[in-house]
Design a protein around this motif. Structure first.
Motif, mmCIF file in Angstrom:
data_model
loop_
_atom_site.group_PDB
_atom_site.id
_atom_site.type_symbol
_atom_site.label_atom_id
_atom_site.label_comp_id
_atom_site.label_asym_id
_atom_site.label_seq_id
_atom_site.Cartn_x
_atom_site.Cartn_y
_atom_site.Cartn_z
ATOM 1 N N GLU A 286 46.200 36.278 46.049
ATOM 2 C CA GLU A 286 46.960 37.320 45.109
ATOM 3 C C GLU A 286 46.639 36.800 43.536
ATOM 4 O OE1 GLU A 286 51.099 39.440 46.818
ATOM 5 O OE2 GLU A 286 50.822 36.762 46.394
ATOM 6 N N THR A 287 45.897 37.553 42.737
ATOM 7 C CA THR A 287 45.827 37.352 41.428
ATOM 8 C C THR A 287 46.932 37.651 41.417
ATOM 9 O OG1 THR A 287 44.925 39.647 40.558
ATOM 10 C CG2 THR A 287 43.545 38.505 41.732
ATOM 11 N N ILE A 288 46.256 36.520 39.531
ATOM 12 C CA ILE A 288 48.086 36.222 38.365
ATOM 13 C C ILE A 288 48.307 37.965 38.074
ATOM 14 C CG2 ILE A 288 48.640 35.874 36.684
ATOM 15 C CD1 ILE A 288 47.199 32.909 36.969
ATOM 16 N N LEU A 289 47.222 38.492 38.039
ATOM 17 C CA LEU A 289 47.783 40.606 37.964
ATOM 18 C C LEU A 289 48.615 40.744 38.611
ATOM 19 C CD1 LEU A 289 47.519 42.834 35.320
ATOM 20 C CD2 LEU A 289 45.650 42.668 37.204
ATOM 21 N N GLN A 290 47.698 41.047 40.186
ATOM 22 C CA GLN A 290 48.726 41.432 40.728
ATOM 23 C C GLN A 290 50.160 41.583 40.598
ATOM 24 O OE1 GLN A 290 46.630 40.618 44.616
ATOM 25 N NE2 GLN A 290 45.164 42.475 44.090
ATOM 26 N N LEU A 291 50.440 39.720 40.562
ATOM 27 C CA LEU A 291 51.888 38.802 40.661
ATOM 28 C C LEU A 291 53.073 39.829 39.833
ATOM 29 C CD1 LEU A 291 50.732 35.311 42.051
ATOM 30 C CD2 LEU A 291 52.033 36.897 43.687
ATOM 31 N N ALA A 292 52.194 39.392 38.338
ATOM 32 C CA ALA A 292 52.609 40.103 37.432
ATOM 33 C C ALA A 292 53.169 41.743 37.659
ATOM 34 C CB ALA A 292 51.545 39.620 36.144
ATOM 35 N N ARG A 293 51.940 42.281 38.428
ATOM 36 C CA ARG A 293 52.610 43.536 38.414
ATOM 37 C C ARG A 293 53.729 44.072 39.627
ATOM 38 N NH1 ARG A 293 46.652 46.506 38.450
ATOM 39 N NH2 ARG A 293 46.479 46.293 36.243
ATOM 40 N N SER A 294 53.574 43.488 40.123
ATOM 41 C CA SER A 294 54.899 43.513 41.818
ATOM 42 C C SER A 294 56.328 42.798 40.588
ATOM 43 C CB SER A 294 54.215 42.121 42.656
ATOM 44 O OG SER A 294 54.700 40.487 41.908
ATOM 45 N N ALA A 295 55.907 41.686 40.154
ATOM 46 C CA ALA A 295 57.222 41.785 38.867
ATOM 47 C C ALA A 295 57.778 42.396 38.144
ATOM 48 C CB ALA A 295 56.946 39.788 38.249
ATOM 49 N N GLY A 296 56.921 43.235 38.014
ATOM 50 C CA GLY A 296 57.152 44.271 36.607
ATOM 51 C C GLY A 296 56.760 44.407 35.912
ATOM 52 N N MET A 305 38.086 43.016 36.651
ATOM 53 C CA MET A 305 37.056 43.009 37.074
ATOM 54 C C MET A 305 36.222 41.798 36.967
ATOM 55 S SD MET A 305 33.772 45.415 37.945
ATOM 56 C CE MET A 305 33.023 45.752 36.337
ATOM 57 N N GLY A 306 37.361 40.547 35.984
ATOM 58 C CA GLY A 306 36.970 39.442 34.611
ATOM 59 C C GLY A 306 35.693 39.885 34.185
ATOM 60 N N LEU A 307 35.364 41.602 33.790
ATOM 61 C CA LEU A 307 34.457 42.048 32.723
ATOM 62 C C LEU A 307 34.829 41.824 31.351
ATOM 63 C CD1 LEU A 307 31.333 41.966 32.885
ATOM 64 C CD2 LEU A 307 31.922 44.374 32.791
ATOM 65 N N CYS A 308 35.949 42.354 30.677
ATOM 66 C CA CYS A 308 36.374 42.810 29.645
ATOM 67 C C CYS A 308 37.094 42.327 29.156
ATOM 68 C CB CYS A 308 37.023 44.571 29.877
ATOM 69 S SG CYS A 308 38.773 44.145 30.349
ATOM 70 N N GLY A 309 38.164 41.561 29.026
ATOM 71 C CA GLY A 309 38.529 40.329 28.949
ATOM 72 C C GLY A 309 39.674 40.394 28.281
ATOM 73 N N THR A 310 40.382 41.901 28.311
ATOM 74 C CA THR A 310 41.562 42.231 28.200
ATOM 75 C C THR A 310 42.716 41.557 28.541
ATOM 76 O OG1 THR A 310 41.525 43.727 29.989
ATOM 77 C CG2 THR A 310 40.138 43.849 27.555
ATOM 78 N N GLY A 318 49.547 23.689 36.404
ATOM 79 C CA GLY A 318 49.428 24.112 37.954
ATOM 80 C C GLY A 318 47.431 24.560 38.025
ATOM 81 N N GLU A 319 46.896 24.528 39.652
ATOM 82 C CA GLU A 319 45.545 24.619 39.559
ATOM 83 C C GLU A 319 45.340 26.656 39.964
ATOM 84 O OE1 GLU A 319 42.164 22.949 43.032
ATOM 85 O OE2 GLU A 319 44.264 22.463 42.850
ATOM 86 N N THR A 320 44.165 26.807 39.703
ATOM 87 C CA THR A 320 43.813 28.023 40.342
ATOM 88 C C THR A 320 42.383 28.604 40.489
ATOM 89 O OG1 THR A 320 43.554 28.222 37.174
ATOM 90 C CG2 THR A 320 45.761 29.387 38.591
ATOM 91 N N VAL A 321 41.936 29.175 40.458
ATOM 92 C CA VAL A 321 40.414 29.842 40.930
ATOM 93 C C VAL A 321 40.022 30.774 40.354
ATOM 94 C CG1 VAL A 321 38.797 29.949 43.042
ATOM 95 C CG2 VAL A 321 40.531 28.507 43.440
ATOM 96 N N MET A 322 38.907 30.703 39.303
ATOM 97 C CA MET A 322 39.280 32.048 38.702
ATOM 98 C C MET A 322 37.396 32.745 39.504
ATOM 99 S SD MET A 322 39.058 33.606 34.648
ATOM 100 C CE MET A 322 38.658 31.756 34.306
ATOM 101 N N CYS A 342 41.260 38.308 37.831
ATOM 102 C CA CYS A 342 40.460 37.181 39.080
ATOM 103 C C CYS A 342 41.088 36.144 39.090
ATOM 104 C CB CYS A 342 39.139 37.326 38.341
ATOM 105 S SG CYS A 342 38.314 37.038 36.823
ATOM 106 N N THR A 343 41.803 36.071 38.742
ATOM 107 C CA THR A 343 42.326 34.496 38.642
ATOM 108 C C THR A 343 43.228 34.127 40.569
ATOM 109 O OG1 THR A 343 41.740 33.582 36.348
ATOM 110 C CG2 THR A 343 43.397 32.534 37.707
ATOM 111 N N ARG A 344 43.112 33.222 41.129
ATOM 112 C CA ARG A 344 44.539 33.553 41.668
ATOM 113 C C ARG A 344 45.042 32.039 42.051
ATOM 114 N NH1 ARG A 344 40.782 37.064 44.500
ATOM 115 N NH2 ARG A 344 41.417 38.563 45.460
ATOM 116 N N PRO A 345 46.049 32.124 41.588
ATOM 117 C CA PRO A 345 46.924 30.918 41.963
ATOM 118 C C PRO A 345 46.788 29.324 43.234
ATOM 119 C CG PRO A 345 49.045 31.976 42.261
ATOM 120 C CD PRO A 345 47.282 32.675 43.029
#
Length: 353
Positions: A286-296, A305-310, A318-322, A342-345
């Protein structure tokens, strides 16, 4: 009173807005918008990179990514050249409403589509429609540098009158001995005579325009079907596709971040959002964005998709893969920033959000 560059700071997308200083029509539904920093400053980028604008459209803010048409050799302003399509929202709003003095939030400049990162003795620029914008940026830079850049420049358009920057490029070619231009149009303008190439770009036409195309570094930008056709044509004619580069605002076909972790190596952990005081269980799929949304949590996001930078956030531990597409600078990565979309913990991670 004008200040030297060393008396000002480079524009910072976290602290400053852009101020529109001019709007120039380039044709029907096409305009160049030029901006300066809202506070005195200069712009640091590579020719061919893009910027993401937050546009206050009628139904609420929208994020739109535009390639810069300006050159970093003129660092006191930046420009985007935008063409509105029938379904455009953000660009349509800009054409109808954006005037000098207006301010916009922006992110970037960012991106990997630049000949700075792929130095070569000879280049082939292939574009269609508004895909000409990164090519004019790189060509302007080459002209300002005064170097004998060997560029074969091909642009495809519906009609000659729809070739953006045509007259400027012809003036540049008059002073750049190794800049060769080729226009390919589908049809002539009513009442006008056209003696150049007609139809679509194909291998026989390419061999006439650039007989040595296999020796050139290729940069391609335009609608997705156009770029796909160019790739197929080059590959079928023996071109080394490792030297092919395209500007694409589409998701990658494969998720390298997920592949790097491995489906059979799912790593359970958690992500702590320190400012919000929330911690949620996670898996490395799961991406950090998906996890943030699941937490509200509502993290700013645009392309996803890792392009615009927003969606840039700082990893505190901790360790992540982007797996990004140019939406973050190397120095930001070194400072611990990641793109949430586009980053996974891997295990437990702390994020400042």
């Amino acid at each position: 009173m004008f200040k030297h560059l060393d008396q000002t700071q480079p524009w910072n997308d976290r602290d400053q807005q852009l101020e529109c200083v001019s709007v120039v029509s380039e044709g029907r539904d096409v305009a160049t918008f030029t901006f300066r920093a809202s506070e005195e400053g200069w712009f640091r980028y590579e020719p061919g990179q893009f910027i993401t604008l937050e546009i206050p459209a009628l139904d609420g803010p929208v994020l739109r990514t535009y390639t810069l048409s300006s050159s970093p050799s003129r660092p006191l302003s930046i420009s985007v050249t935008a063409k509105a399509q029938a379904t455009s929202i953000g660009t349509r709003w800009m054409l109808d409403n954006l005037k000098p003095g207006a301010r916009l939030k922006a992110y970037g400049p960012l991106g990997q589509f630049t000949f700075h990162r792929h130095p070569a003795e000879k280049y082939l620029f292939i574009s269609a429609g508004s895909g000409i914008t990164p090519m004019i940026s790189m060509t302007r830079f080459a002209a300002d540098q005064g170097k004998a850049a060997d560029i074969a420049f091909v642009n495809c358009a519906r009609r000659p009158s729809e070739i953006i920057f045509r007259h400027e490029l012809e003036r540049l070619a008059a002073g750049m001995r190794q800049l060769r231009l080729a226009w390919i149009v589908e049809e002539a303008d009513p009442g006008e005579v056209w003696t150049g190439f007609r139809g679509r770009l194909n291998a026989p036409a390419l061999r006439l325009i650039a007989p040595d195309f296999r020796e050139r570094e290729v940069f391609c930008c335009g609608p997705a079907p156009f770029m796909a056709a160019v790739k197929d044509m080059l590959e079928a004619n023996g071109y080394d596709m490792r030297r092919y580069h395209e500007e694409s605002f589409h998701p990658p076909e494969t998720d390298e971040a997920a592949a790097a972790i491995g489906a059979d190596e799912i790593c359970e952990g958690s992500v702590a959002f320190t400012r919000s005081g929330m911690e949620v269980p996670s898996s490395s799929q799961e991406t950090i964005l998906q996890l943030a949304r699941s937490a509200g949590l509502n993290l700013p996001t645009g392309c996803t998709m890792g392009l615009c930078g927003t969606c840039k956030v700082q990893r505190l531990s901790g360790e992540t893969v982007m797996n990004h597409q140019g939406g973050i600078r190397e120095e930001e990565i070194a400072a611990g920033f990641v793109l949430a979309c586009c980053t996974r913990p891997v295990g437990r991670v702390e994020i400042e959000a």
